[in-house]
Every structure is written in structure tokens, then in C-alpha cells.
Scaffold this active site. Sequence first.
Site, PDB file in Angstrom:
ATOM      1  N   LEU A  64       0.829  -1.203   0.000  1.00  0.00           N
ATOM      2  CA  LEU A  64       0.000   0.000   0.000  1.00  0.00           C
ATOM      3  C   LEU A  64       0.871   1.265   0.000  1.00  0.00           C
ATOM      4  CD1 LEU A  64      -2.985  -1.054   2.305  1.00  0.00           C
ATOM      5  CD2 LEU A  64      -2.878  -0.943  -0.185  1.00  0.00           C
ATOM      6  N   ASN A  95       6.862  -3.298   3.026  1.00  0.00           N
ATOM      7  CA  ASN A  95       7.719  -2.329   2.329  1.00  0.00           C
ATOM      8  C   ASN A  95       7.215  -0.897   2.415  1.00  0.00           C
ATOM      9  OD1 ASN A  95       5.526  -3.221   0.718  1.00  0.00           O
ATOM     10  ND2 ASN A  95       6.544  -2.582  -1.166  1.00  0.00           N
ATOM     11  N   ASP A 305      -0.426  -9.324  -6.358  1.00  0.00           N
ATOM     12  CA  ASP A 305       0.873  -8.661  -6.133  1.00  0.00           C
ATOM     13  C   ASP A 305       0.739  -7.161  -6.380  1.00  0.00           C
ATOM     14  OD1 ASP A 305       3.491  -8.668  -5.260  1.00  0.00           O
ATOM     15  OD2 ASP A 305       4.335  -8.974  -7.245  1.00  0.00           O
ATOM     16  N   GLY A 324       6.752  -2.839 -10.757  1.00  0.00           N
ATOM     17  CA  GLY A 324       5.496  -2.979 -10.024  1.00  0.00           C
ATOM     18  C   GLY A 324       4.282  -2.583 -10.825  1.00  0.00           C
TER      19      GLY A 324
END
Length: 416
Positions: A64, A95, A305, A324
Site C-alpha cells: 500500500l 515495504n 501482487d 510494479g
Amino acid sequence: MKIIIKSAKIIDSKSPFHNQTVDLLIADGLIEKIGVSLPNDNATEVKFDNLHVSQGWFDSSVSLGEPGYEDRETIANGLNVAAKSGFTAIALQPNSFPIIDNQSQVNFVKNKANGFATEIFPIGALTKASEGKDMAELFDMKKAGAVAFGDYNKSIDNANLLKIALQYVQDFDGLVITYSQDPNIKGNGVANEGIVSTRLGLKGIPDLAEELQISRNLFLLEYTGGKLHIPTISTAKSVQLIREAKAKGLNVTASASVHHLVLTDEKLDGFDTRFKVTPPLRTEVDRQALLNGIADGTIDIITSDHNPIDIEFKKMEFDTAKNGTIGLESAFGALLTVLPLETIVSKLTSGRTIFGLENNTIAEDSIANLTFFTPEGKSTFTKENILSKSKNSAFLGTEIKGSVYGILNQNQLVTK
């Protein structure tokens, strides 16, 4: 609060009502009655076209941002996105800034998630600050509510550290997550090593970078015992390695991401950084091997993911852009283009057991933890479908199937 769900087809292989179209009466968060043409009884009515209901979906890998990267995503909006995407629970990656590597950080994110329909289950970092040097405070985080331990998208170089972690967590039935990609073999690679990367002049990441690390981690698991989860595998050989490890009786599980199950490195032809992910998108041969791994049970979990990235870190040269893609909003619709409905539901719910969470079947007197959806219809995924603060979706412009209507969990109804 009373809710009646009308004419819903149950998709739950463990339920006595599997594949039946019934009404469900929910009272104060519990399934009170299941039957045909139940009376309304002054309940709030939930009715959608071709409504299907399953156990609530669980996503085993969601990033997030908060704390520290609220510009990417906040916990509040992220949980709202998850709810409207069909997920009643998410495992939150560590993270953030600071990294979730101690009890207070676990408590912080859990407190931030209070009161939402979608539950949050923090993954604690395996090493302090996810630097791979010293083991973090695993037992304290477990007591605070961490469901597993791993450094997001970072391999543990120190084999002895991973060995000790696998041994240590057995005292409290902990789950270790090991992202597997040898950083030395990866080097400066940015795309799958193969025909596409050669044609585009991009530095390649060989399959070996993943497979060598998985082999090492499985050897360590065989030596130590314990439970190991290998996330987001991407190559055909990786599937085979995990298949063989399971046949030997090792307690190993694995996940694959939606984008690796649907997309290949052919998408890189336009140098679009939305397709820059880690591990990299692989070939069609690898994609088919992943689908086969889903079908035969080698791969236990499908994850979005979901990883929001600031636009300034994506709108740049491919070599320097961050890895990402977001994935919550597009997960179900994209999966329906490549997998049968019951397989999707199974792989979106089985993670709860692996992460040590309660799994409630759809039956009378069970907790109402439900996802609402339809497998019918086709549409194109556009920016209007994105609810996340970040818009870095690899599925923009992609044709998807079906639709998610919402969820019922924590005695809260959330619909689109």
C-alpha cells in the site's frame, strides 16, 4: 443488521450448497438461514444480475504505502479498493517507510485498519529494515498479529540467516516467505532474458536467477523443516522444482501473480514501463507452465501482487523505472480470461489456510465472510475502473471478463 442475499449461486466446494442458487439471510454478521425464496424479514436486500457468492477472497501480497508513502496509497483507500475488488482480507507487505520490522509497526497498521470491511494481516519483515543482515523481531511481531515473515521482493543472500530463521519460527508455527531471485545473476537485468529482450536491446534476467535461488531455499527447508512460502514464481523450471519438493513431503507453498498468468514479455515491445515487474514477465512457455501448476495444485495461491508506484517513477526510461503494477481491481476479470471460475475462487481463498487464518465455509451458523461477483460479461479495463491512488496498471486497455459486485465481512456490506 439483517441482510438478505437473493438468488445467489454458491461457489464453495466445501459448502453443502455448492453450485445451488439460494437466498442467504445474514443477521449480525452470521449466516442465519440458507434456502429458496426466503422471506425478507425487514432485511436489507442484496440483489444483482447473475449473482454468484463465494467465501471471501484473500490476497497474499498487497503493498500500500502508508506509513511513509501515502502519496502511493493510504491504508484507508487501499482497503476500500480491496473491498470493491472482492477481497475480504489482504496480507500487507512490509515495504513501507519505516519497514514493518517490529511490534509497534505491526500495531500501527492494524490500528489503522480498524473498522473496515476488509481485514488487514501484516507480513513482518524477515530482517531488520529488510536489509538482509540481521533477523527482525519475529516472535514479537507474531504476538502483535503478523501472519508471516519476508522481505518484499528481496532475496536473502545469507543462507545461514535463512536457515536460522526457518529453525527459529518453528517454535511458534511461523511462516517464512522467501522471494527467490539471485541478485548477482540478475545483475542489471530489467526484462526476461530471451528473444524479446535481445530484440529490444534490454538487459536480460535469466530464468536461472530465480531457479537457482529456489533450489537453494528448498535445500535449506529440507535441512531445517518448518514452513516456507515462495511467492510470485515465474518460470517453468520453478514450477517443476516446487512440484518435486512437494512430492518429497516438504512443507512448501507457492504463489503466482495474476500478471504472470495472463501476460508475457511480448508486451514489452512498446517499452511501456507498466509491464516492468519483478520477477519479469516471462515467455508463453512459462505462462503455460504456471497455468499447469495452478491446475495440478503445485501453485497454491494466486495473488494480485498489488504494488502502487508513483507516476514519476514509471514515466521514465524502461531501464530506470521502478518495478510494479497495481492489480486488485483487475485481478478477477483478468483471471477469467485464462482459468475456470471454480479454480479462480479456490486459489483466491486457499491462502487463508496457508497463512493460518480462519476459513469459513458457506453454511448456516457460519460467519458471513463473502464475495459477490458474476462471471458473465466482457469489458475493457480502463482508468475509470481504477480506484487506487496510483494508476500503474499492466491491464489498462485489456479485455476482461465478469465483474465484482462487492463483499460482506465484519458485519459490513460494501458494493460498487
